[in-house]
Design a protein around this motif. Sequence first.
Motif, PDB file in Angstrom:
ATOM      1  N   GLN A 174     -13.474  -2.441  -5.383  1.00 18.70           N
ATOM      2  CA  GLN A 174     -12.112  -1.967  -5.165  1.00 18.70           C
ATOM      3  C   GLN A 174     -11.952  -0.526  -5.677  1.00 18.70           C
ATOM      4  O   GLN A 174     -11.342   0.312  -5.029  1.00 18.70           O
ATOM      5  N   ASN A 225       0.868  -1.177   0.000  1.00 21.11           N
ATOM      6  CA  ASN A 225       0.000   0.000   0.000  1.00 21.11           C
ATOM      7  C   ASN A 225       0.910   1.233   0.000  1.00 21.11           C
ATOM      8  O   ASN A 225       1.100   1.890   1.026  1.00 21.11           O
ATOM      9  N   GLU A 231      -2.846   4.398   2.045  1.00 18.25           N
ATOM     10  CA  GLU A 231      -4.263   4.753   2.059  1.00 18.25           C
ATOM     11  C   GLU A 231      -5.021   3.849   3.033  1.00 18.25           C
ATOM     12  O   GLU A 231      -4.965   2.633   2.935  1.00 18.25           O
ATOM     13  N   GLN A 247      -8.125   3.057   3.404  1.00 13.49           N
ATOM     14  CA  GLN A 247      -9.182   2.151   2.927  1.00 13.49           C
ATOM     15  C   GLN A 247      -8.640   1.078   2.011  1.00 13.49           C
ATOM     16  O   GLN A 247      -9.364   0.209   1.566  1.00 13.49           O
ATOM     17  N   LYS A 248      -7.345   1.131   1.683  1.00 10.96           N
ATOM     18  CA  LYS A 248      -6.825   0.207   0.681  1.00 10.96           C
ATOM     19  C   LYS A 248      -6.108  -0.984   1.294  1.00 10.96           C
ATOM     20  O   LYS A 248      -5.516  -0.895   2.359  1.00 10.96           O
ATOM     21  N   GLY A 268     -13.151   2.071  -3.518  1.00 11.72           N
ATOM     22  CA  GLY A 268     -12.341   2.325  -2.328  1.00 11.72           C
ATOM     23  C   GLY A 268     -12.527   1.305  -1.221  1.00 11.72           C
ATOM     24  O   GLY A 268     -11.971   1.460  -0.147  1.00 11.72           O
ATOM     25  N   HIS A 269     -13.306   0.250  -1.490  1.00 19.22           N
ATOM     26  CA  HIS A 269     -13.455  -0.797  -0.478  1.00 19.22           C
ATOM     27  C   HIS A 269     -12.291  -1.759  -0.606  1.00 19.22           C
ATOM     28  O   HIS A 269     -11.748  -1.946  -1.665  1.00 19.22           O
ATOM     29  N   THR A 270     -11.963  -2.408   0.495  1.00 17.44           N
ATOM     30  CA  THR A 270     -10.835  -3.337   0.436  1.00 17.44           C
ATOM     31  C   THR A 270     -11.305  -4.742   0.072  1.00 17.44           C
ATOM     32  O   THR A 270     -10.515  -5.568  -0.303  1.00 17.44           O
TER      33      THR A 270
END
Length: 236
Positions: free
Chosen positions: A230, A133, A137, A139-140, A233-235
């Motif tokens: 994704q 990452n 981030e 949210q990542k 912005g969701h993992t």
Amino acid sequence: MSRAAHLIETPLAKVRDEIARACAEARRDPAGVTLVAVSKTFGTEAIEPVIAAGQRIFGENRVQEAKTKWPALKQRHGGIELHLVGALQSNKAKEAVALFDAIHSVDRASLAEALAKEIAKQGRAPTLFVEVNTGGEAQKAGVLPEETDAFIAACRERYGLTIAGLMCLPPVDEPPAPHFALTAKIARRNGLSLLSMGMSADFPLAIAFGATHVRVGTAIFGERARPTRQELGHTL
Ligand SMILES: *Cc1c(COP(=O)(O)O)cnc(C)c1O
């Protein structure tokens, strides 16, 4: 090339040409860059012509979706190689090890442990990339850059995994070059030879920074109808 020939060039051929050009500019052997055609959200009817054009390496970002599309395609076509480029839940490690030839998203101890168990059990060893990452981030998915050396060491020593390379997914609103450079630097100091970086918008630049695997979706298949989780912005 004639103008007419240029006009009928397929998107896939165009991407391959761009890879070849980027390799020439970087004085790299094109054989050292693997094109992963990311077919997420696209159905069999969109994938078949790309296979017919000679592409054999494909990427998906969800285990469930890949399971519905690829077993049948693999039966019809020889030599298919499937890469998981999206986040993986530990409870799907079994299915992922069974279905995928490479996993680009190893990013936490629980997943490393689950993968090690399944690799031993199934006698299948997908090529593994640790996802970094690089933008930090919240949210990542991915391991923070400053924690990556320790995570790789844990994968190797505690779980006995062979880590082949690193993957990064730079923040959408930043120039990707520093993220590619950082990923390459972390790979180098950990003795990792593979670098999964570069998507439709930036794969030639990623090649300049040493990418060995470029993950290209839109430039081959066209725009996706819906953004993936994704991309929102969701993992997971
Ligand atoms: C969707 C996706 C890609 C491909 O993105 P494009 O911009 O369509 O080329 C690459 N990597 C990951 C992890 C993805 O989820």
